[in-house]
Design a protein around this motif. Structure first.
Motif, PDB file in Angstrom:
ATOM      1  N   ALA A  97       9.797  47.197 -35.519  1.00 25.98           N
ATOM      2  CA  ALA A  97      10.064  48.116 -36.634  1.00 25.98           C
ATOM      3  C   ALA A  97      11.510  47.983 -37.123  1.00 25.98           C
ATOM      4  O   ALA A  97      12.436  47.863 -36.317  1.00 25.98           O
ATOM      5  CB  ALA A  97       9.788  49.553 -36.200  1.00 25.98           C
ATOM      6  N   PRO A  98      11.725  48.009 -38.458  1.00 28.29           N
ATOM      7  CA  PRO A  98      13.077  47.829 -39.018  1.00 28.29           C
ATOM      8  C   PRO A  98      13.906  49.111 -38.959  1.00 28.29           C
ATOM      9  O   PRO A  98      14.333  49.645 -39.974  1.00 28.29           O
ATOM     10  CB  PRO A  98      12.781  47.408 -40.463  1.00 28.29           C
ATOM     11  CG  PRO A  98      11.506  48.134 -40.800  1.00 28.29           C
ATOM     12  CD  PRO A  98      10.708  48.163 -39.518  1.00 28.29           C
ATOM     13  N   VAL A  99      14.135  49.602 -37.748  1.00 24.33           N
ATOM     14  CA  VAL A  99      14.847  50.871 -37.565  1.00 24.33           C
ATOM     15  C   VAL A  99      16.328  50.691 -37.898  1.00 24.33           C
ATOM     16  O   VAL A  99      16.964  49.738 -37.428  1.00 24.33           O
ATOM     17  CB  VAL A  99      14.693  51.375 -36.114  1.00 24.33           C
ATOM     18  CG1 VAL A  99      15.485  52.658 -35.905  1.00 24.33           C
ATOM     19  CG2 VAL A  99      13.218  51.595 -35.788  1.00 24.33           C
ATOM     20  N   GLN A 100      16.838  51.606 -38.696  1.00 22.22           N
ATOM     21  CA  GLN A 100      18.262  51.589 -39.017  1.00 22.22           C
ATOM     22  C   GLN A 100      19.024  52.396 -37.957  1.00 22.22           C
ATOM     23  O   GLN A 100      18.560  53.453 -37.555  1.00 22.22           O
ATOM     24  CB  GLN A 100      18.496  52.211 -40.402  1.00 22.22           C
ATOM     25  CG  GLN A 100      17.626  51.625 -41.510  1.00 22.22           C
ATOM     26  CD  GLN A 100      17.911  50.162 -41.773  1.00 22.22           C
ATOM     27  OE1 GLN A 100      19.070  49.740 -41.789  1.00 22.22           O
ATOM     28  NE2 GLN A 100      16.855  49.380 -41.967  1.00 22.22           N
ATOM     29  N   ASN A 101      20.153  51.905 -37.527  1.00 23.24           N
ATOM     30  CA  ASN A 101      21.018  52.659 -36.606  1.00 23.24           C
ATOM     31  C   ASN A 101      20.261  53.091 -35.344  1.00 23.24           C
ATOM     32  O   ASN A 101      20.178  54.270 -35.010  1.00 23.24           O
ATOM     33  CB  ASN A 101      21.588  53.891 -37.332  1.00 23.24           C
ATOM     34  CG  ASN A 101      22.699  54.554 -36.526  1.00 23.24           C
ATOM     35  OD1 ASN A 101      23.347  53.910 -35.695  1.00 23.24           O
ATOM     36  ND2 ASN A 101      22.891  55.834 -36.754  1.00 23.24           N
ATOM     37  N   LEU A 102      19.713  52.111 -34.654  1.00 21.03           N
ATOM     38  CA  LEU A 102      18.881  52.375 -33.472  1.00 21.03           C
ATOM     39  C   LEU A 102      19.699  53.056 -32.378  1.00 21.03           C
ATOM     40  O   LEU A 102      20.761  52.572 -31.983  1.00 21.03           O
ATOM     41  CB  LEU A 102      18.299  51.052 -32.961  1.00 21.03           C
ATOM     42  CG  LEU A 102      17.239  51.118 -31.865  1.00 21.03           C
ATOM     43  CD1 LEU A 102      16.012  51.864 -32.338  1.00 21.03           C
ATOM     44  CD2 LEU A 102      16.840  49.708 -31.430  1.00 21.03           C
ATOM     45  N   GLY A 103      19.184  54.189 -31.862  1.00 22.93           N
ATOM     46  CA  GLY A 103      19.937  54.965 -30.878  1.00 22.93           C
ATOM     47  C   GLY A 103      19.362  54.933 -29.471  1.00 22.93           C
ATOM     48  O   GLY A 103      20.098  55.098 -28.494  1.00 22.93           O
TER      49      GLY A 103
END
Length: 305
Positions: free
Chosen positions: A58-64
């Motif tokens: 998945a193209p998750v932004q700002n992965l935490g």
């Protein structure tokens, strides 16, 4: 999560806690639905992604944080193209994004446990209490050979039959787990001992009674049930072993008034089949759920005893 059948339950819990701030990705979605979820993630409209193995892309932004539930499960390893191990990809993604990776399991993979105990790569955190201070279930092992000697030719022991009947009388629910689908696990000639096998995989074919077919559970090869042995021509062909279809048939004979649901790869072929069957069991209070490993994946059914 490793199993698609767990997704509805997990999504319900997250929706209750976090509202519409989640996206869901799994193989049962249509191409259009998957595209819409993908775009929501890519455009940063959601902060939580829930899914099966492929959700790691998945193209998750700002992965935490990345959490792998049941990290030991073999379902994280793709045996179809593209072949990949989601656990290894998760490690790579965590390092690349400088975020923690949580590998959750009550029975961790040996290599994961060794790494946590013996190396500095992984930290081991142990939960010393069960959720809601639940007690461990009592486990009783019954020898069916002894049952046979006592005249019980059923695949269900006398004790299990008694417990199911008690449950039915008290209007409680029962789950029966058998990790074999189909009706009989193999066909054998009683004269020469020949076992009918898959032409591609060289493993025994499983008999499916409803379709009256022999099926390979590895490659999908199918053939009609022969009337004679292809080795010696004998008509003495016998069905051996037990699958979920046969178990369901036997349960219906023993408990004709009970309502049953069978959940295996043969009954969850349509979209949302998992969710529909589990909702039937939960909301319509069906008496007995029969199935393969997908029925024992951490579902929460308060009426199951």
């Amino acid at each position: 999560m490793p199993e698609i059948s767990l997704t509805p339950q997990m999504v319900d819990r997250f929706l209750a806690r976090f509202g519409e701030n989640i996206a869901v990705l799994h193989s049962k979605l249509s191409i259009g639905e998957r595209y819409d979820e993908w775009q929501k993630i890519k455009q940063g409209q959601v902060q939580i992604v829930i899914g099966a193995r492929s959700a790691i892309f998945a193209p998750v932004q700002n992965l935490g944080i990345i959490i792998l539930d049941e990290e030991h499960d073999m379902s994280y390893k793709s045996d179809t193209t593209p072949r990949y191990q989601a656990k290894d990809l998760a490690r790579y993604m965590a390092e690349k994004n400088h975020c923690p990776l949580v590998l959750g399991s009550a029975t961790p993979a040996i290599e994961t446990y060794y790494e946590a105990k013996e190396t500095q790569k992984t930290n081991l955190y142990t939960l010393t209490k069960r959720a809601n201070e639940a007690l461990l279930p009592q486990i009783e092992v019954l020898d069916l050979r002894q049952e046979l000697a006592n005249g019980n030719k059923s695949m269900l022991s006398f004790k299990l039959q008694q417990e199911i009947q008690t449950n039915l009388d008290q209007q409680k629910q029962t789950i029966l787990f058998l990790n074999r689908r189909g009706y009989s696990t193999f066909l054998m000639c009683r004269d020469c001992g020949y076992v009918f096998k898959c032409e591609n995989c060289d493993i025994s074919l499983t008999y499916h009674k409803l379709e009256n077919q022999l099926k390979c559970h590895y490659c999908g090869y199918e053939k009609s049930v022969p009337s004679v042995c292809q080795e010696c021509g004998s008509a003495k062909i016998k069905y051996f072993g037990t699958g979920t279809q046969k178990l369901e048939e036997e349960v219906q004979k023993l408990f004709p008034k009970a309502t049953t649901i069978r959940m295996d790869m043969d009954t969850v072929t349509k979209k949302n089949s998992h969710e529909d069957l589990l909702n039937q069991f939960r909301n319509e209070k069906k008496d007995i759920l029969i199935g393969t490993q997908m029925v024992v994946k951490g579902h929460h059914f308060p009426n199951v005893t």
